[in-house]
Design a protein around this motif. Structure first.
Motif, PDB file in Angstrom:
ATOM      1  N   ASP A 685      29.040 -26.545 -10.278  1.00  0.00           N
ATOM      2  CA  ASP A 685      29.139 -25.667  -8.777  1.00  0.00           C
ATOM      3  C   ASP A 685      28.744 -26.340  -8.015  1.00  0.00           C
ATOM      4  OD1 ASP A 685      27.632 -22.826 -10.781  1.00  0.00           O
ATOM      5  OD2 ASP A 685      29.722 -23.599 -10.669  1.00  0.00           O
ATOM      6  N   GLY A 688      31.361 -29.600  -5.358  1.00  0.00           N
ATOM      7  CA  GLY A 688      32.463 -29.551  -3.990  1.00  0.00           C
ATOM      8  C   GLY A 688      31.258 -29.875  -2.833  1.00  0.00           C
ATOM      9  N   LYS A 689      30.400 -29.885  -2.963  1.00  0.00           N
ATOM     10  CA  LYS A 689      29.320 -30.442  -1.663  1.00  0.00           C
ATOM     11  C   LYS A 689      29.006 -31.908  -1.668  1.00  0.00           C
ATOM     12  CE  LYS A 689      26.498 -26.124  -2.741  1.00  0.00           C
ATOM     13  NZ  LYS A 689      25.108 -25.698  -3.236  1.00  0.00           N
ATOM     14  N   GLN A 692      30.254 -33.838   1.353  1.00  0.00           N
ATOM     15  CA  GLN A 692      29.955 -33.078   2.896  1.00  0.00           C
ATOM     16  C   GLN A 692      28.875 -34.027   3.783  1.00  0.00           C
ATOM     17  OE1 GLN A 692      29.092 -29.092   2.839  1.00  0.00           O
ATOM     18  NE2 GLN A 692      30.610 -28.602   1.247  1.00  0.00           N
TER      19      GLN A 692
END
Length: 894
Positions: A685, A688-689, A692
């Protein structure tokens, strides 16, 4: 001064300016001063001169102040001379260390004249009193030894004892009390008849270490005097401190018959010392708290850190931050609360609990406190509100933001509490720092909003252009109206682009200024560290070398962080240019591995490099990349792998050739660089970070594994600029695999570019056979940077002169004709660029080589310096050896 002979103050300080100021100050108060510039000569002179008091600096060459103090206190000749540390070091640990070594006080530079003189007077008075007591002790022993022949003298001694301002206790050789004077009775509450035949241990409180008593009896048994402190207990149970001098009484044959103790009550002095220590400790806590508050740009982190630390320091039941809304209502936005009180964070409260009449009190910055709610008048609704919260006492400090009341910093206690002045001052200091931190957080948020608006505007631009294209295709019959609409849209887009350009320019200026402000002090830190490591100021011992290495490592870490931020900004603004060249794959991998070997070795992590033989054996296989940037990306992934892999794990760098084909597309071949670890892995989960900017996937990891969240974002942007991609596969607790995929290139030519590249070798240090050394002019308004470069170049046999701004530099260049000029760019009066142009315009100085040295690090800065006439350009912080080599090359080519 009451004495006709002025006291002698001995000053040990290696700074002539400090010595001069201190000597003049002391002479103005009729003190006589003696001086030494280092610890060794100071010890020798003090042993001979026997001054009344010593003012001792800490940071000195050869031996520091702590070691000097220790040696003085170990000598029987100098151990009783009071020592006051006087230094710029202000940490609690340094002060505690000085007091443990035997110093009587600690004065922080720059000193306050009145405070210094007051402390000198206090300790000189204590010194005189101690000397008087010692003389009385000697006199008492002599009179006891001669009591059979001088009964009249015994009576005198008895009166002296009875009238003495100090306690006197006499015991037999077994330690049983045979006499105490009236001062002892007054101080302890015990009468003479209560203690006769008893041991002085009846006064023990248990707070004096047992080894101190052992040392006392060992000294007395060997015929020596003992001096020290006792923390004793009076008859009523009250604790007190006393300074004692104990010596033996001998008969005519030299046999010990009694022991006499002369003791001074120093309870007040010890209380003062304790209060000073507690004050210093609080100041250290405030400094640490201020640093932790201002370290973050996240407002929630700032506020929660502040309330948590304040509640721990003050020991109250609740500390909260109350945000005042425009309509007068308020919200509790941060809270640290004990189990005794109900948690109220995020609750919104009506304007009735914040009466309008108290607003002016807080906007003026005044602190408000209630020690007991039951005995304090206030608005009924506010009293009811506090009672419902279980509050009996409160302390409130306003948070002023841009001359308006942002909110309140509040402490609650469930019992009546008399607020101390230091608690009010602490809350006032923290509220002021919180206001600054809130301003910084708001500024950062505004920058983020502007960046988001820029991205949104770019998307809007793309959407509008696409919409216009569709309309042109669909409404070819109404071309004139479409063209008019297009013109209007273009005008709107032009305005949007102007605003975007302004935001980009402001961001670039901000980054340039931050780069200058951070790199300038880093240049001095790293330059001085390099100078010390090379032994320019003398050989270092192992502890000093380790300390310098730690300083240099920290500086390099900060420099790497600044470089990452600037690189990210350059990429986002499109100003980062790639210098592509054909690079051998195996060389790229080996060069990247070098940077992490030491880190992996510390954690006992096995490093594996797996390159297929068809790549190793075929030198025509290469990647066309910017070697510096691609190595930066690989090192980033490898460093993360080592950081997040437990001790004893494995990190692998593997190279693969991958063929990809799909319908309708040409067959493609890629080179994959795989970084595989056996570390902690990543939750699916959170993947995706990962890429960034400024984001780490878990706050707990952020505390355990230091980092800024920039690394993976930079890797992704660098790889994408090369036309490649970055992928990741991971599972929590089972390790991770990061893949950099780049287009495959090969060269069948036998003259492969890599075979023609010269090998890189260490540059040699400068040495000159000239009879007259080269003259170097250093131009810099930063004294620390100037002195660092000055000392280093002088050690390399250069003749060095200095100037603090561009105007002075131009005049000195004409007058002294230096062989080379080192020119800083940002300076008062006249900047470096203007000075370079003036030097180049004068025929007498036009050909002098100039190296531009600046903390500015944006892409256009080097071009500006070269255009102005500089021969070379170096960005701060720089290595002094690199600067020396550049100077040598320019002088030799000239």
């Amino acid at each position: 001064m009451p004495s006709s002979k002025p006291p002698v103050i001995f000053i040990i300080d290696d700074n002539p300016s400090n010595v001069k100021v201190l000597s003049e100050t002391l002479k103005s108060f009729d003190y006589k001063t003696l001086v030494a510039m280092d610890g060794l000569s100071g010890i020798q002179k003090i042993t001979k001169a026997q001054p009344d008091l010593i003012l001792l600096d800490i940071l000195m060459p050869e031996i520091d102040g702590f070691e000097t103090c220790q040696q003085l206190k170990q000598s029987e000749v100098t151990r009783d001379i009071p020592v006051i540390f006087m230094t710029a070091l202000a940490s609690t640990a340094d002060k505690v260390k000085g007091l443990k070594l035997g110093a009587v006080d600690y004065v922080t530079k720059p000193f306050q004249e009145e405070e210094l003189i007051a402390r000198l007077e206090l300790h000189l008075q204590l010194r005189r009193l101690s000397q008087d007591l010692a003389k009385q002790n000697q006199q008492l022993q002599a009179e006891i030894a001669q009591r059979e022949a001088a009964e009249a003298q015994i009576k005198i001694l008895s009166k002296v004892s009875e009238q003495s301002p100090t306690s006197i206790v006499i015991t037999d050789v077994k330690g049983n009390i045979t006499y105490v004077n009236p001062k002892f009775e007054e101080l302890t509450g015990y009468k003479l008849e209560d203690v006769i035949g008893k041991n002085p241990r009846i006064l023990q409180s248990g707070n004096t270490p047992e080894q101190e008593y052992t040392h006392l009896w060992k000294m007395l048994a060997n015929g020596h005097e003992w001096h020290g402190e006792f923390h004793n207990k009076k008859r009523n149970g009250e604790l007190y401190w006393e300074y004692a001098s104990i010596s033996s009484i001998k008969d005519a044959d030299g046999k010990i018959t009694h022991y006499v103790a002369v003791k001074e009550d120093i309870t007040v002095r010890k209380q003062n010392e304790l209060e000073l220590y507690q004050q210093l400790e609080r100041e250290g806590v405030v400094a640490d708290l201020t640093l932790s508050i201002r370290h973050s740009l996240d407002l929630s982190v700032i506020l929660n850190t502040a309330v948590t630390e304040l509640r721990r320091i003050v020991g109250v039941d609740r500390v909260l931050v109350y945000f005042l809304m425009p309509d007068g209502s308020g919200k509790m936005v941060a809270e640290s609360v004990s189990e005794q009180l109900e948690a109220m964070v995020d609750h919104v409260f009506s304007s009735e609990i914040f009466p309008e009449e108290v607003y002016q009190r807080y906007i003026e910055g005044r602190i408000y406190s209630v020690s007991d709610l039951d005995s304090t008048e206030m608005v009924p609704c506010l009293r009811e509100f506090l009672q419902n919260l279980g509050v009996k006492a409160k302390l409130i400090a306003p948070i002023i933001q841009n001359e308006s009341l942002w909110g309140l910093l509040i402490a609650h206690h469930s019992k009546p509490h008399l607020w101390q002045s230091w608690e009010s001052e602490l809350f006032n200091q923290v509220s002021n720092q919180m206001a600054i931190a809130i301003s910084q957080a708001n500024l950062y948020q505004q920058v983020q909003i502007e960046l988001a608006e820029k991205i949104q505007a770019e998307k809007a631009l793309q959407f509008v252009n696409q919409e216009l294209e569709d309309r042109v295709e669909q409404r070819t019959g109404d071309l004139k109206r479409s063209e008019l609409q297009l013109q209007k849209n273009n005008e709107s887009l032009a305005l949007a682009n102007i605003e975007l350009a302004r935001a980009t320019r402001l961001k670039d200026e901000f980054l340039a200024n931050m780069s200058h402000e951070l790199r300038t002090p880093l240049n001095a830190i790293l330059g001085m560290s390099e100078t010390l490591k090379e032994g320019i100021f003398g050989e270092l011992n192992e502890r000093q070398r380790k300390a310098i290495t730690t300083i240099e490592s920290g500086g390099q870490h900060l420099l790497a962080l600044i470089t990452d931020i600037l690189d990210l900004a350059k990429i986002e603004s499109g100003k980062l240019e790639l210098h592509l060249e054909k690079i051998e794959i195996e060389k790229l991998c080996n060069d990247s591995f070098v940077f992490i070997k030491q880190l992996a070795h510390k954690k006992n992590i096995q490093l594996i490099l797996n390159i297929p033989s068809r790549i190793k054996q075929n030198q025509s296989v290469y990647v066309e990349v910017d070697e510096l940037r691609m190595r930066q990306a690989l090192i980033n992934l490898l460093t993360n792998a080592v950081k997040f892999t437990p001790d004893g794990g494995t990190v692998t760098l593997e190279v693969q050739i991958t063929e990809v084909s799909s319908e309708g597309e040409q067959h493609k071949v890629y080179i994959d660089f795989l970084v595989i670890d056996t570390g902690i892995g990543i939750n699916p989960d959170d993947i995706g970070k990962l890429f960034q900017t400024f984001v780490q996937i878990d706050s707990t990891l952020n505390r355990k594994y230091a980092g800024t969240g920039l690394g993976l974002s930079l890797v992704k942007k660098i790889v994408e600029m090369h036309g490649g991609s970055v992928g990741v596969e991971s599972e929590s607790s089972k390790g991770s695999k990061f893949t950099i995929r780049l287009p495959y290139q090969s060269d069948s030519s036998p003259n492969h570019p890599l075979n023609l590249q010269p090998s890189i070798s260490e540059t040699s240090e400068y040495s000159s056979n000239r009879d007259i050394p080269y003259k170097v002019l250093i131009v810099d308004d930063n004294t620390a940077n100037m002195e660092t470069v000055h000392d280093y170049l002088e050690s390399k046999n250069y003749q060095v002169c200095t100037a603090s701004d561009g105007k002075i530099a131009v005049d000195m260049a004409i007058a002294q004709k230096p062989d080379i000029i080192l020119m800083d760019i940002q300076m008062p009066e006249m900047d470096g660029l203007q000075a370079i142009k003036l030097i180049r315009s004068n025929p007498e100085t036009a050909n002098i080589p100039i190296i531009a040295l600046t903390a500015l690090a944006m892409s256009c800065d080097q071009e500006k310096c070269i255009e102005a006439g500089a021969n070379d350009y170096m960005s701060k912080p720089f290595r002094l050896r690199t600067l020396s080599n550049s100077i040598q090359e320019l002088l030799e080519s000239d």
